[in-house]
Design a protein around this motif. Structure first.
Motif, PDB file in Angstrom:
ATOM      1  N   LEU A  91       0.815  -1.214   0.000  1.00  0.00           N
ATOM      2  CA  LEU A  91       0.000   0.000   0.000  1.00  0.00           C
ATOM      3  C   LEU A  91       0.848   1.264   0.000  1.00  0.00           C
ATOM      4  CD1 LEU A  91      -2.728  -1.057   2.598  1.00  0.00           C
ATOM      5  CD2 LEU A  91      -3.100  -0.670   0.150  1.00  0.00           C
ATOM      6  N   ALA A  92       2.119   1.130   0.401  1.00  0.00           N
ATOM      7  CA  ALA A  92       2.981   2.307   0.542  1.00  0.00           C
ATOM      8  C   ALA A  92       3.189   3.077  -0.761  1.00  0.00           C
ATOM      9  CB  ALA A  92       4.318   1.894   1.147  1.00  0.00           C
ATOM     10  N   PRO A  93       3.455   2.419  -1.915  1.00  0.00           N
ATOM     11  CA  PRO A  93       3.642   3.215  -3.138  1.00  0.00           C
ATOM     12  C   PRO A  93       2.450   4.101  -3.477  1.00  0.00           C
ATOM     13  CG  PRO A  93       4.395   0.970  -3.475  1.00  0.00           C
ATOM     14  CD  PRO A  93       3.695   0.986  -2.149  1.00  0.00           C
ATOM     15  N   GLY A  94       1.248   3.582  -3.326  1.00  0.00           N
ATOM     16  CA  GLY A  94       0.069   4.401  -3.595  1.00  0.00           C
ATOM     17  C   GLY A  94      -0.052   5.565  -2.637  1.00  0.00           C
ATOM     18  N   ALA A  95       0.232   5.323  -1.354  1.00  0.00           N
ATOM     19  CA  ALA A  95       0.166   6.402  -0.366  1.00  0.00           C
ATOM     20  C   ALA A  95       1.194   7.484  -0.670  1.00  0.00           C
ATOM     21  CB  ALA A  95       0.384   5.832   1.038  1.00  0.00           C
ATOM     22  N   VAL A  96       2.410   7.077  -1.017  1.00  0.00           N
ATOM     23  CA  VAL A  96       3.450   8.052  -1.358  1.00  0.00           C
ATOM     24  C   VAL A  96       3.046   8.849  -2.595  1.00  0.00           C
ATOM     25  CG1 VAL A  96       5.831   8.292  -2.175  1.00  0.00           C
ATOM     26  CG2 VAL A  96       5.307   6.735  -0.291  1.00  0.00           C
ATOM     27  N   ALA A  97       2.476   8.178  -3.587  1.00  0.00           N
ATOM     28  CA  ALA A  97       2.066   8.865  -4.804  1.00  0.00           C
ATOM     29  C   ALA A  97       0.965   9.875  -4.540  1.00  0.00           C
ATOM     30  CB  ALA A  97       1.612   7.838  -5.842  1.00  0.00           C
ATOM     31  N   LEU A  98       0.014   9.535  -3.673  1.00  0.00           N
ATOM     32  CA  LEU A  98      -1.062  10.486  -3.346  1.00  0.00           C
ATOM     33  C   LEU A  98      -0.514  11.713  -2.632  1.00  0.00           C
ATOM     34  CD1 LEU A  98      -3.876   8.024  -2.183  1.00  0.00           C
ATOM     35  CD2 LEU A  98      -3.870   9.445  -4.250  1.00  0.00           C
ATOM     36  N   VAL A  99       0.389  11.498  -1.694  1.00  0.00           N
ATOM     37  CA  VAL A  99       1.001  12.625  -0.989  1.00  0.00           C
ATOM     38  C   VAL A  99       1.796  13.491  -1.964  1.00  0.00           C
ATOM     39  CG1 VAL A  99       2.692  13.273   0.769  1.00  0.00           C
ATOM     40  CG2 VAL A  99       1.058  11.442   1.231  1.00  0.00           C
ATOM     41  N   ALA A 100       2.534  12.841  -2.853  1.00  0.00           N
ATOM     42  CA  ALA A 100       3.324  13.588  -3.830  1.00  0.00           C
ATOM     43  C   ALA A 100       2.442  14.397  -4.765  1.00  0.00           C
ATOM     44  CB  ALA A 100       4.191  12.627  -4.632  1.00  0.00           C
ATOM     45  N   ALA A 101       1.323  13.808  -5.201  1.00  0.00           N
ATOM     46  CA  ALA A 101       0.403  14.531  -6.079  1.00  0.00           C
ATOM     47  C   ALA A 101      -0.132  15.772  -5.396  1.00  0.00           C
ATOM     48  CB  ALA A 101      -0.732  13.609  -6.506  1.00  0.00           C
ATOM     49  N   GLY A 102      -0.459  15.642  -4.110  1.00  0.00           N
ATOM     50  CA  GLY A 102      -0.915  16.810  -3.364  1.00  0.00           C
ATOM     51  C   GLY A 102       0.166  17.864  -3.235  1.00  0.00           C
ATOM     52  N   GLY A 103       1.399  17.419  -2.983  1.00  0.00           N
ATOM     53  CA  GLY A 103       2.499  18.366  -2.868  1.00  0.00           C
ATOM     54  C   GLY A 103       2.778  19.097  -4.166  1.00  0.00           C
ATOM     55  N   LEU A 104       2.714  18.395  -5.278  1.00  0.00           N
ATOM     56  CA  LEU A 104       2.944  19.036  -6.573  1.00  0.00           C
ATOM     57  C   LEU A 104       1.844  20.044  -6.899  1.00  0.00           C
ATOM     58  CD1 LEU A 104       4.105  15.961  -8.681  1.00  0.00           C
ATOM     59  CD2 LEU A 104       5.520  17.859  -7.896  1.00  0.00           C
ATOM     60  N   ALA A 105       0.627  19.752  -6.473  1.00  0.00           N
ATOM     61  CA  ALA A 105      -0.483  20.670  -6.749  1.00  0.00           C
ATOM     62  C   ALA A 105      -0.396  21.943  -5.929  1.00  0.00           C
ATOM     63  CB  ALA A 105      -1.808  19.966  -6.479  1.00  0.00           C
ATOM     64  N   LEU A 106       0.282  21.894  -4.798  1.00  0.00           N
ATOM     65  CA  LEU A 106       0.327  23.041  -3.894  1.00  0.00           C
ATOM     66  C   LEU A 106       1.607  23.860  -4.004  1.00  0.00           C
ATOM     67  CD1 LEU A 106      -1.149  21.361  -0.687  1.00  0.00           C
ATOM     68  CD2 LEU A 106      -2.332  22.891  -2.290  1.00  0.00           C
ATOM     69  N   THR A 107       2.549  23.449  -4.843  1.00  0.00           N
ATOM     70  CA  THR A 107       3.838  24.141  -4.929  1.00  0.00           C
ATOM     71  C   THR A 107       4.095  24.623  -6.347  1.00  0.00           C
ATOM     72  OG1 THR A 107       4.932  22.004  -5.275  1.00  0.00           O
ATOM     73  CG2 THR A 107       4.866  22.852  -3.015  1.00  0.00           C
ATOM     74  N   GLU A 108       5.048  25.539  -6.455  1.00  0.00           N
ATOM     75  CA  GLU A 108       5.450  26.076  -7.750  1.00  0.00           C
ATOM     76  C   GLU A 108       6.945  26.329  -7.739  1.00  0.00           C
ATOM     77  OE1 GLU A 108       3.254  29.605  -8.491  1.00  0.00           O
ATOM     78  OE2 GLU A 108       1.314  28.590  -8.752  1.00  0.00           O
ATOM     79  N   GLY A 109       7.510  26.483  -8.922  1.00  0.00           N
ATOM     80  CA  GLY A 109       8.902  26.850  -9.058  1.00  0.00           C
ATOM     81  C   GLY A 109       9.863  25.845  -8.460  1.00  0.00           C
ATOM     82  N   PRO A 110      10.940  26.345  -7.805  1.00  0.00           N
ATOM     83  CA  PRO A 110      11.941  25.435  -7.229  1.00  0.00           C
ATOM     84  C   PRO A 110      11.365  24.473  -6.194  1.00  0.00           C
ATOM     85  CG  PRO A 110      12.772  27.685  -7.326  1.00  0.00           C
ATOM     86  CD  PRO A 110      11.319  27.765  -7.655  1.00  0.00           C
ATOM     87  N   ALA A 111      10.372  24.941  -5.442  1.00  0.00           N
ATOM     88  CA  ALA A 111       9.761  24.062  -4.446  1.00  0.00           C
ATOM     89  C   ALA A 111       9.067  22.880  -5.117  1.00  0.00           C
ATOM     90  CB  ALA A 111       8.757  24.837  -3.601  1.00  0.00           C
ATOM     91  N   ARG A 112       8.434  23.134  -6.238  1.00  0.00           N
ATOM     92  CA  ARG A 112       7.768  22.048  -6.976  1.00  0.00           C
ATOM     93  C   ARG A 112       8.786  21.034  -7.484  1.00  0.00           C
ATOM     94  NH1 ARG A 112       2.849  21.429  -9.716  1.00  0.00           N
ATOM     95  NH2 ARG A 112       2.963  20.136 -11.596  1.00  0.00           N
ATOM     96  N   LEU A 113       9.926  21.543  -7.967  1.00  0.00           N
ATOM     97  CA  LEU A 113      10.981  20.660  -8.431  1.00  0.00           C
ATOM     98  C   LEU A 113      11.502  19.802  -7.287  1.00  0.00           C
ATOM     99  CD1 LEU A 113      12.927  19.687 -10.621  1.00  0.00           C
ATOM    100  CD2 LEU A 113      14.430  21.617 -10.031  1.00  0.00           C
ATOM    101  N   GLY A 114      11.682  20.407  -6.126  1.00  0.00           N
ATOM    102  CA  GLY A 114      12.152  19.654  -4.967  1.00  0.00           C
ATOM    103  C   GLY A 114      11.168  18.574  -4.551  1.00  0.00           C
TER     104      GLY A 114
END
Length: 361
Positions: free
Chosen positions: A102-125
């Motif tokens: 279940l961990a890969p799906g959980a990590v992917a969901l968290v990452a998707a949320g992080g990418l949606a909320l960030t921009e620029g260098p923070a998004r790249l990180g």
């Protein structure tokens, strides 16, 4: 002459000894296999690897390979211990691997949320951290539970081919569209949705692998012939692949992922099943062929820009114009998945593919 003829006639009740005992000769030929076996099932699988079939067993006065294996097992002294019936391997607790798949799906969901909320260098990180975390979670998921292969089984190239296919799923469609349009003139758009779908599909893939392996082992223990086992196990494989296909279709529709993601997910599942059950070479070959086809599609568009080589790009351009760039990986992975499934229905219907498989939870 009559006495001589009578003396040389073996008689119907004569016991099998020496050269007249074909089972004894077979025992000598496969003594290492028989002495090292923990049950008759392991002997039957080993005999199958050496080309012994139910028809061959009939020449040894047995109805099938399983019956022959039981006699071979009984003939080796084991301190008075009676032959043990074939038993399934010890089950690994579901809790030990459920969290890992279940961990890969959980990590992917968290990452998707992080990418949606960030921009620029923070998004790249966030993107870099997500890729590293997904890689770690994916490795952990295939080292325990139903997706685990025995040490040394996976072909080294399989990891490379898998990484290429995942990379193409994220960046390939955008690159192909840009190449067809005369570019790329800048960084083409990436598509994280396929990676999200494939990460979420690890859990259903593990359950499908568990269903197939567990049912196949029970079928193997209950079968009284190799043909009987093969006939019963093929529908199990098709059911496991069909369930994963449904899961991938639902996840792709929910995430808005291109339809090529479904074909890729099915291809990866079949390849993993073959690897788990000791057939990694075929899995690596199919994955490598899919990678080569995708690379060839990109290269043909580039080659078509050279004078006189425009026809090389015509097939790929026609596919992209008709169905979009997502059609290329869908056709490639779908064809590879069908070819690998045809091979798997034969390879995984053999007793030897399950007798030495990793323990099934």
């Amino acid at each position: 002459m009559r006495g001589s003829a009578a003396a040389t006639s073996p008689g119907p009740a004569a016991p099998r000894r020496g050269n007249g005992d074909p089972v004894k000769a077979l025992l000598h030929r496969h003594r290492e296999l028989v002495e090292g076996a923990v049950d008759p099932l392991e002997i039957a699988a080993g005999l199958e690897i050496h080309g012994v079939t139910d028809r061959t067993a009939a020449r040894f006065r047995h109805r099938d390979v399983f019956s022959l294996a039981e006699e071979l097992y009984a003939r080796v002294p084991r301190g008075g211990e009676p032959p043990r019936p074939a038993a399934a391997p010890p089950a690994e607790p579901v809790a030990a691997w459920a969290g890992l798949v279940l961990a890969p799906g959980a990590v992917a969901l968290v990452a998707a949320g992080g990418l949606a909320l960030t921009e620029g260098p923070a998004r790249l990180g966030v993107g870099v951290a997500a890729v590293l975390a997904l890689a770690a979670a994916g490795v952990a998921a295939v080292r325990r539970g139903p997706l685990r292969a025995a040490p040394g089984r996976p072909a080294r190239s399989t990891v490379l081919w898998t990484l290429w296919l995942l990379g193409y799923a994220v960046a390939g469609d955008g690159l192909l569209q840009a190449l067809v349009g005369g570019g790329p003139d800048a960084l083409w758009p990436l598509a994280p949705a396929p990676l999200l779908v494939l990460a979420l599909s690890v859990a259903p893939a593990a359950w499908c692998a568990r269903l197939f392996s567990g049912r196949a082992r029970r079928r193997l223990a209950a079968s009284r012939g190799l043909d009987d086992f093969a006939t019963g196990v093929r529908p199990l494989l098709l059911a496991a692949v069909g369930l994963q296909l449904l899961a991938l279709t639902a996840l792709s529709a929910a995430a808005g992922a291109p339809y090529g993601t479904v074909a890729l997910g099915v291809l990866l599942l079949i390849a993993r099943l073959l690897t788990v059950h000791g057939r990694p070479e075929a899995a690596a070959a199919a994955l490598g062929a899919a990678c080569a086809a995708e690379a060839l599609a990109l290269a043909s568009v580039l080659a078509g820009r050279l004078p006189g080589l425009h026809p090389l790009a015509a097939p790929v351009r026609a596919v992209v114009d008709a169905w979009g760039p997502a059609a290329v990986p869908a056709l490639v992975c779908g064809t590879a998945a069908l070819a690998l499934l045809a091979h798997a229905t034969v390879a995984l219907s053999r007793a030897s593919a399950h007798a030495d498989a990793a323990p099934t939870p």
